[in-house]
Design an enzyme around this catalytic site. Structure first.
Site, short mmCIF file in Angstrom:
data_model
loop_
_atom_site.label_atom_id
_atom_site.label_comp_id
_atom_site.label_asym_id
_atom_site.label_seq_id
_atom_site.Cartn_x
_atom_site.Cartn_y
_atom_site.Cartn_z
N HIS A 98 -2.15 1.23 3.11
CA HIS A 98 -0.60 0.57 3.34
C HIS A 98 0.01 2.37 4.12
O HIS A 98 1.72 1.83 3.71
CB HIS A 98 0.01 1.08 1.93
CG HIS A 98 -0.42 0.11 0.71
ND1 HIS A 98 -0.12 -0.59 0.61
CD2 HIS A 98 -1.62 0.17 0.37
CE1 HIS A 98 -0.68 -1.61 -0.03
NE2 HIS A 98 -2.25 -1.54 -0.26
N ASN A 171 0.44 -6.25 -4.74
CA ASN A 171 0.34 -6.21 -3.35
C ASN A 171 0.99 -7.95 -3.33
O ASN A 171 0.86 -8.97 -4.56
CB ASN A 171 -1.66 -6.35 -2.75
CG ASN A 171 -2.15 -5.67 -2.95
OD1 ASN A 171 -1.09 -4.47 -2.87
ND2 ASN A 171 -3.32 -5.55 -3.49
N HIS A 363 3.05 5.20 -8.28
CA HIS A 363 1.77 5.90 -9.03
C HIS A 363 1.61 5.01 -10.31
O HIS A 363 2.58 4.51 -10.78
CB HIS A 363 2.32 7.10 -9.78
CG HIS A 363 0.42 7.35 -10.38
ND1 HIS A 363 -0.70 7.25 -10.51
CD2 HIS A 363 0.83 8.71 -11.16
CE1 HIS A 363 -1.53 7.94 -11.40
NE2 HIS A 363 -0.37 8.71 -11.87
#
Length: 709
Positions: A98, A171, A363
Site C-alpha cells: 500500500h 480493500n 491499525h
C-alpha cells in the site's frame, strides 16, 4: 472538522479554474484536546523572514560559507549542515504494501439504524457526524508506480470518534488471497518484483505470483476478483470498499452479532477496460489521485454509504453454511442483504501529502466500544502486524501524536517518553493503583471498551479447519455471477497474465485450478496459451449473485464524469455551451479539445481550449463529442484524432458526432450504427443521450461484440 475549504472566497466565474479545497488535520493537541482556532493555523510556519529550525534569521540560503571566493566550504556553516542534513532525512521508509496512496478528509453521518446491533455511538446515534480521513492505495507497487495497474486497492478509513479512533482498514475486494496471516509475507514476496532484477513493478503478471496462486488453491477466489474489471477501477470514487473480515458488534443491551462492513459508492461501481488502463499508465500515471483531488476541488464531493451485513453470533460462527472466519469467503448479498447505516462525504484534500497521506497510521486494533475483532486467523495476524509497522515507519511508539493520527477524544494513557514525544506530561504518577494522585486516571468498566466474553477452548496445535478446505465453490459462484462481457474480460486477463509467465509448469498448474472453477473458463485460457485443457471437477454452487456484477441495471449518477468536445476554429461552438449548461447540474465536466492551444472561434463566440490533440488521450474522457464544422480542419487532418476516436470506441465509451463531424467518425473507421454511437444533425437531445450512456458507464453491448470479434 473546522471548515477550511476556502468557502469564504468568491465562487469562480465561468471557465475559471476551481478553487482548491484543502484542509489540514483537525487542530488537536497530542493528547486529543481541541486547540483554539487561530488564523493562520498555529501549526503552520510563521513569519516572513527565512530562519533556521531554531528561529535564527538567515542572511543567505544560496551560497555556502567558504574561505575566499574559490576556497573550501567551511564546516562551521551551521545553516548548510542543518539544511542538507534535514534534506537527507526527508524520506521515511515507504510502506511494504500500500505504498502508493491518495487521501482526503471528510465527514461520516450516521443514519442511526445501527443502534439495534452496536452501541458504537458514531454508528448508533441518528445524524451523528464524525470526522474521517480516508486513504486509497494500490498494494504491490512502490510509491513511484502508476495508479491504474491491475491490483487490489486499499480502502482505509480513520473515524475520529469521541470514544476514540476506529480504523476500518479494508480493500476494494471483500476477500483475500490467504486464510492465515502466517502466509502474508509469502504472498507479498510472491507478488513483488523478482529479487534478481527488481521487475516487474506493480504487476502480478509474472512467475512467482502465479506459482504461489496455483500452489495455494485457497487463493483461487481472490485471484478471480483480481482478474476481473474490479482490479482496474475507473476512479476511487466509483470503487466499493470492504472490511474483508467478520467483526463482532455489541448492542447497548449486551447482545452481539457478527457483521461484515461494506462501502457502497453513491456513483455506482465502474472500472476501466484493460487497454484503457494500460494507456492511462503511460498518459497519466497519477490518474486516480488526480481524479480524486480534482473532483473535490470542483465540489463534486465523493460519497459512499456504509452498509452492514448482520448475521447471528452463533457458536459455530457460520451463516448458511459459510464459515464467517474464513477471509477467502463472501456472504452473498442475496442471502444476507446489506443494511445502509450512514454516509461518508470527502470534501477536502490534504494540505500536505507527506504530513497527512504518508504519515497516517491505520491499525485493525484501533476499536471503539461496540465493535470487536473475531478469531479470523488473518485478522489476528493483522492485529500484530499493523502496530509493528508503524513503530518502524514512523520512528517509535508516539506515532499517534502526529496531527493526522491524533484522536478527537481526551487522551490520558500513562504512556511516557519514547522517540518523538511531543506531549508534555506533568506530575510524578504514571502507574495504577496510586495514592499520590487520587488513583487517577480512573478505569471505565461501564462505558469503556470491554472485550466481549467469548469461550476459548481447544488443543494447542497448528490447526486447519475442515471448512477452510473449500477453495473453489466461491470462485465458481463469482464466475457464474458475471455478465458475458465480464467473463470475457476475466478470461482475457488470465490469458494475458499467464502468458507473461516463463514457466510452462506454472501455466499448467494454474489451468488445473481453473478447470476446477469452470470448464469454459479453463478452455478459453488454455486456447489463448496454446496448452491442452486439463480435466477438473467443478463444485456445485447455489444461485449466482447479481450484486457481484458491475453492469448496472439502470443509469447511475455521473458526478465528475468528463466529456471531451472536439472543435475546430471555424466550427460550431454552440454544442460546447449547450452541453455545459445542460450538464452543469449533474456536475459533469466539459473540456474543449482543439488542434492548438489558446482560444477557438470567431467573432464574439470563442472558447478557451482545455486540451490540445497533442497533449490528450482518450483515457481522459468518459464520452467524446465531435462538433459540426470539424471536417477539413487541422484537427481532422491530425493523425491523433482518429486514434482518440478508435480508442474511445474500443473502450465502450459514448461517442456523439454532430453535423459534418461524421466525416471524422468515418475516417476513424468507427461504425455509425454501433451501440453507444450517436449521429445527430444538431445538438438537440445530445445531453439526454450522453447522460444515459455516462450513467451506464459504458456500452456493454459494444464491449461484448468487441470481445467476441
Amino acid at each position: 472538522m473546522t471548515d477550511q475549504t476556502d468557502s469564504h472566497r468568491d465562487a469562480p466565474g465561468p471557465g475559471a479554474a476551481p478553487l482548491p479545497r484543502t484542509a489540514p488535520p483537525d487542530p488537536r493537541s497530542p493528547t486529543g484536546v481541541p486547540e483554539p482556532s487561530t488564523q493562520p493555523d498555529a501549526r503552520r510556519q510563521s513569519g516572513e523572514r527565512l530562519t533556521t529550525a531554531q528561529g535564527l534569521r538567515v542572511d543567505d540560503t544560496d551560497h555556502s560559507l567558504t574561505a575566499g571566493p574559490r576556497g573550501p566550504v567551511l564546516l562551521e556553516d551551521h545553516h548548510l549542515r542543518e539544511k542538507i542534513t534535514h534534506f537527507d532525512h526527508e524520506r521515511i521508509p515507504e510502506r511494504v504494501v500500500h505504498a502508493r496512496g491518495a487521501g482526503a478528509h471528510g465527514t461520516f453521518r450516521a443514519y442511526g439504524n445501527a443502534a439495534s446491533v452496536t452501541r458504537a455511538a458514531f454508528l448508533a446515534e441518528t445524524d451523528r457526524e464524525t470526522d474521517v480521513f480516508v486513504r486509497f492505495s494500490t498494494v504491490l507497487g512502490s510509491r513511484g508506480s502508476a495508479d491504474t495497474v491491475r491490483d487490489v486497492r486499499g480502502f482505509a478509513t480513520k473515524f475520529y470518534t469521541d470514544e476514540g479512533v476506529f480504523d476500518l482498514v479494508g480493500n476494494n475486494f471483500p476477500v483475500f488471497f490467504i486464510q492465515d496471516a502466517v502466509k502474508f509475507p509469502d504472498i507479498i514476496h510472491a507478488g513483488k518484483p523478482h529479487p534478481d532484477r527488481e521487475i516487474p513493478q506493480a504487476q502480478s503478471a509474472h512467475d512467482t505470483f502465479w506459482d504461489f496462486i496455483s500452489s495455494h488453491t485457497e487463493s483461487t477466489h481472490m485471484a478471480m476478483w483480481a482478474m476481473s474489471d474490479r482490479a482496474i477501477p475507473r476512479s476511487y470514487r466509483t470503487m466499493e470498499g470492504f472490511g474483508v473480515h467478520t467483526f463482532r458488534v455489541e448492542a447497548a443491551d449486551g447482545t452481539t452479532s457478527l457483521v461484515k462492513f461494506h462501502w457502497k459508492p453513491v456513483l455506482g461501481v465502474h472500472s476501466q477496460v484493460w487497454e484503457e488502463a494500460q494507456i492511462t499508465q503511460g498518459a497519466d500515471a497519477d490518474f486516480h489521485r488526480r481524479d480524486l483531488a480534482d473532483a473535490i476541488d470542483a465540489g463534486a464531493f465523493p460519497q459512499w454509504e456504509l452498509a452492514l451485513q448482520v448475521m447471528p453470533d452463533s457458536p459455530d460462527e457460520t451463516f448458511e453454511g459459510i464459515d464467517l472466519l474464513d477471509p477467502t469467503k463472501i456472504v452473498p448479498e442475496e442471502i444476507c442483504p446489506v443494511q445502509r447505516v450512514g454516509i461518508m462525504t470527502l470534501h477536502a484534500n490534504p494540505t500536505n501529502y507527506f504530513a497527512e497521506t504518508e504519515q497516517v497510521a491505520f491499525h485493525v486494533d484501533h476499536l471503539v466500544p461496540g465493535i470487536h475483532v473475531t478469531n479470523d486467523p488473518l485478522m489476528q495476524g493483522r492485529l500484530f502486524s499493523y502496530l509493528d509497522t508503524q513503530l518502524t515507519r514512523l520512528g517509535g511508539p508516539n506515532f499517534a501524536q502526529l496531527p493526522v493520527n491524533r484522536p478527537h477524544a481526551p487522551v490520558n494513557d500513562m504512556l511516557r517518553d519514547g522517540m518523538h514525544q511531543t506531549a508534555v506530561h506533568d506530575g510524578v504518577v504514571a502507574y495504577k493503583p496510586n495514592a499520590l494522585d487520587g488513583d487517577l486516571p480512573a478505569a471505565s468498566p461501564r462505558d469503556g471498551f470491554v472485550t466481549v466474553a467469548t469461550p476459548v477452548d481447544g488443543t494447542k496445535a497448528r490447526h486447519h479447519p475442515v471448512s477452510f478446505t473449500d477453495h473453489f465453490s466461491q470462485a465458481r459462484l463469482f464466475w457464474l455471477s458475471m455478465s458475458p462481457v465480464e467473463q470475457a474480460h476475466i478470461a482475457q486477463a488470465y490469458t494475458f497474465e499467464l502468458g507473461k509467465c516463463a514457466s510452462v509448469q506454472v501455466r499448467q498448474n494454474m489451468l488445473a485450478s481453473l478447470a476446477r472453477v469452470d470448464d469454459e473458463l479453463a478452455s478459453r485460457v488454455a486456447a489463448g496459451l496454446g496448452l491442452p485443457v486439463p480435466a477438473g471437477d467443478v463444485p456445485a454452487v447455489g444461485e449466482p449473485s447479481p450484486a457481484l456484477s458491475q453492469v448496472p441495471q439502470s443509469p447511475a449518477r455521473v458526478d465528475g464524469r468528463v466529456v471531451g468536445v472536439l472543435v475546430a476554429d471555424d466550427g460550431d461552438l454552440a454544442v460546447v455551451s449547450t452541453l455545459r449548461s445542460a450538464l452543469a447540474e449533474h456536475r459533469v465536466v466539459v473540456r474543449v479539445v482543439a488542434a492548438h492551444g489558446g482560444e477557438v472561434g470567431s467573432g464574439g463566440v470563442r472558447e478557451t481550449v482545455d486540451r490540445t490533440i497533442l497533449a490528450t488521450r482518450s483515457v481522459e474522457y468518459d464520452a467524446v463529442v465531435v462538433a459540426d464544422g470539424t471536417a477539413g480542419s487541422p484537427l481532422a487532418a491530425d493523425g491523433r484524432t482518429p486514434v482518440l476516436l478508435q480508442e474511445a470506441y474500443r473502450h465502450g465509451k459514448a461517442i456523439a458526432v454532430v453535423g459534418d463531424g461524421t466525416e471524422l467518425l468515418h475516417a476513424a473507421g468507427v461504425a455509425a450504427e454501433a451501440p453507444g454511437v450517436h449521429v445527430l444533425p444538431d445538438d438537440n437531445g445530445l445531453d439526454v443521450a450522453l447522460l444515459h450512456d455516462l450513467g451506464m458507464h459504458r456500452s456493454w453491448e459494444r464491449l461484448m461484440a468487441l470481445a467476441q470479434a
